[in-house]
Write a protein that holds these residues in place. Structure first.
Motif, PDB file in Angstrom:
ATOM      1  N   LYS A  10      -8.291   0.670  -1.532  1.00  0.00           N
ATOM      2  CA  LYS A  10      -8.310   0.801  -0.082  1.00  0.00           C
ATOM      3  C   LYS A  10      -8.727  -0.499   0.588  1.00  0.00           C
ATOM      4  N   LYS A  15      -5.865  -2.989   0.550  1.00  0.00           N
ATOM      5  CA  LYS A  15      -4.874  -2.696   1.589  1.00  0.00           C
ATOM      6  C   LYS A  15      -5.368  -3.175   2.952  1.00  0.00           C
ATOM      7  N   ASN A  46      -3.780  -6.088   5.430  1.00  0.00           N
ATOM      8  CA  ASN A  46      -3.439  -5.853   6.835  1.00  0.00           C
ATOM      9  C   ASN A  46      -4.129  -6.862   7.751  1.00  0.00           C
TER      10      ASN A  46
END
Length: 461
Positions: free
Chosen positions: A30, A33, A37
């Protein structure tokens, strides 16, 4: 028997290790990711968003928080740009000892007023100290003199080591990047055509101009005035990239894209419309864990409180809140759990969905196969970068000011039922035609006299 217990312990350890490893891999995935971003957001702000940015959306949609997050990223990029420019100049002059230049600047103990008023003299002194010919130097693209490049190096060194990246704003903000608060932005410093009268211009290179709630500024409130339109705000925005050599960014916030003077609203390089924002946390499992622990701890003391009530059944006793406040151990444990929750909540991530329009005339229109009017992006920021460095209720000071200026308090109308006076005031729409005919007379005489003329007893409830 002994081997049996050892095998059981080993199985338990293997199970616990597997759970911990799975948890670590889940959180790591997580975080990877979110990091990806955020890197994509950094690229968008650096390469896509230009020097003049307009941000608009509906009320309380996160315009100011988005603007402040973009400012944080721009501050980092300006610092990198400033440092990169210094390294580029150093590489052009291998024979120059830039360490001497650094020591000379350090020894001068400069502040802003002294540096910018004596910048030319300082540059001449340093060039003379270096004893190098002031001729044109070509880097295969640009031709500049030694004096121009040394002057630029001196300013970049001063900015990085002493001044910092400035943010000019009418609203207060604190930068986690530079550890500086914002500088106050006046209307006069943007009105460059009145510079001879106001004698006020203090915008510096490698800085950011941030105007929150632009529709409330003097120029927009008086937008009907031709004199206000011709004070130089448009001209400085047109020449923003050239005046500051592409080192200053301008960001404005407003409710509607049209809430700006007509001759200025077409000048922006980007029109950012905020569609939605979503907050999520990569450490949500830890938040649930500490919330559960906190609930268990509270349940334990609630059980104790039941026994306390039973023991004081016929005596005066404390309520639950007062009982908990008296327990020092409960307060300490609650502080520990709440601190853990606050920490993990602060690690939240904010995804902001935006539309980036190229032109003011395209705002509100959809893309077509032949004409692409906007690009859609998702900007990802840390939560503390969006709401932790400025006052989200900047205009809260209006509340005590408005109360201080008012002579009427809510207790005047706290009757529990409507009096005849209030009913008549609410029913004035029935007499709209009559009021229009007698408007002048109503302005000259007291309303109580009007009611008495109509035979209405105002004292009767």
């Amino acid at each position: 028997m002994k081997e049996y217990f050892i095998n059981i312990i080993n199985l338990v350890l293997i199970f616990v290790s597997a759970v911990l490893l799975s948890l670590y891999a889940y959180i790591k995935a997580k975080m990877r990711k979110s990091s990806r971003n955020k890197m994509n957001t950094y690229f968008i702000i650096d390469k896509v968003i230009g020097f003049l940015l307009s941000i608009f959306s509906k009320i309380r949609k996160g315009k100011s928080s988005t603007g402040n997050a973009i400012i944080n990223t721009k501050e980092i990029q300006l610092m990198q740009k400033c440092n990169g420019r210094m390294e580029e100049i150093i590489s052009l002059f291998p024979k120059v000892d830039f360490y001497i230049i650094n020591r000379i600047i350090d020894s001068l103990a400069l502040d802003d007023e002294l540096f910018y008023s004596k910048q030319e003299e300082i540059t001449k002194m340093i060039v003379k100290e270096l004893d190098i010919e002031n001729r044109m130097y070509n880097d295969f693209i640009n031709c500049k003199t030694l004096y121009e490049r040394i002057e630029e190096y001196i300013e970049c060194y001063y900015i990085l080591n002493y001044r910092g990246i400035y943010v000019y704003s009418k609203t207060w903000r604190y930068s986690y990047v530079t550890r500086l608060t914002s500088k106050y932005l006046t209307d006069n410093t943007m009105e460059v055509k009145d510079i001879k009268v106001n004698k006020e211009f203090y915008l510096r290179k490698y800085s950011i101009v941030f105007e929150d709630e632009l529709s409330l500024t003097k120029g927009n409130i008086l937008s009907h005035s031709k004199a206000e339109k011709d004070k130089g705000r448009k001209e400085i925005k047109v020449l923003f990239g050239q005046i500051f050599q592409e080192t200053v960014y301008y960001i404005s916030i407003k409710q509607r894209s049209a809430d700006e003077i007509s001759n200025e609203k077409y000048l922006y390089t980007n029109y950012l419309y905020i569609q939605d924002r979503k907050v999520y946390n990569d450490f949500s499992l830890f938040i649930k864990y500490y919330t559960f622990r906190n609930s268990l701890w509270l349940f334990k003391y609630k059980v104790k409180y039941i026994f306390y009530v039973l023991c004081h059944l016929f005596r005066k006793r404390k309520d639950l809140d007062s009982y908990l406040l008296c327990k020092k151990r409960y307060r300490k444990k609650k502080y520990y759990f709440d601190t853990c929750l606050r920490y993990f909540n602060s690690l939240a991530i904010v995804d902001i969905s935006v539309r980036d329009y190229d032109s003011y005339d395209d705002i509100g229109k959809e893309n077509t196969p032949t004409h692409k009017r906007y690009e859609e992006y998702v900007l990802t920021f840390d939560l503390r970068d969006t709401i932790g460095n400025f006052d989200t209720h900047e205009f809260k000071l209006l509340y005590p000011v408005l109360n201080a200026l008012s002579n009427v308090y809510d207790s005047k109308y706290n009757t529990g039922y409507k009096s005849k006076r209030l009913v008549m005031e609410q029913a004035l729409f029935l007499f709209d035609k009559w009021l229009k005919e007698e408007r002048k007379r109503l302005d000259e005489i007291d309303n109580d006299d009007v009611y008495e003329e109509r035979g209405i007893d105002l004292n009767e409830d």
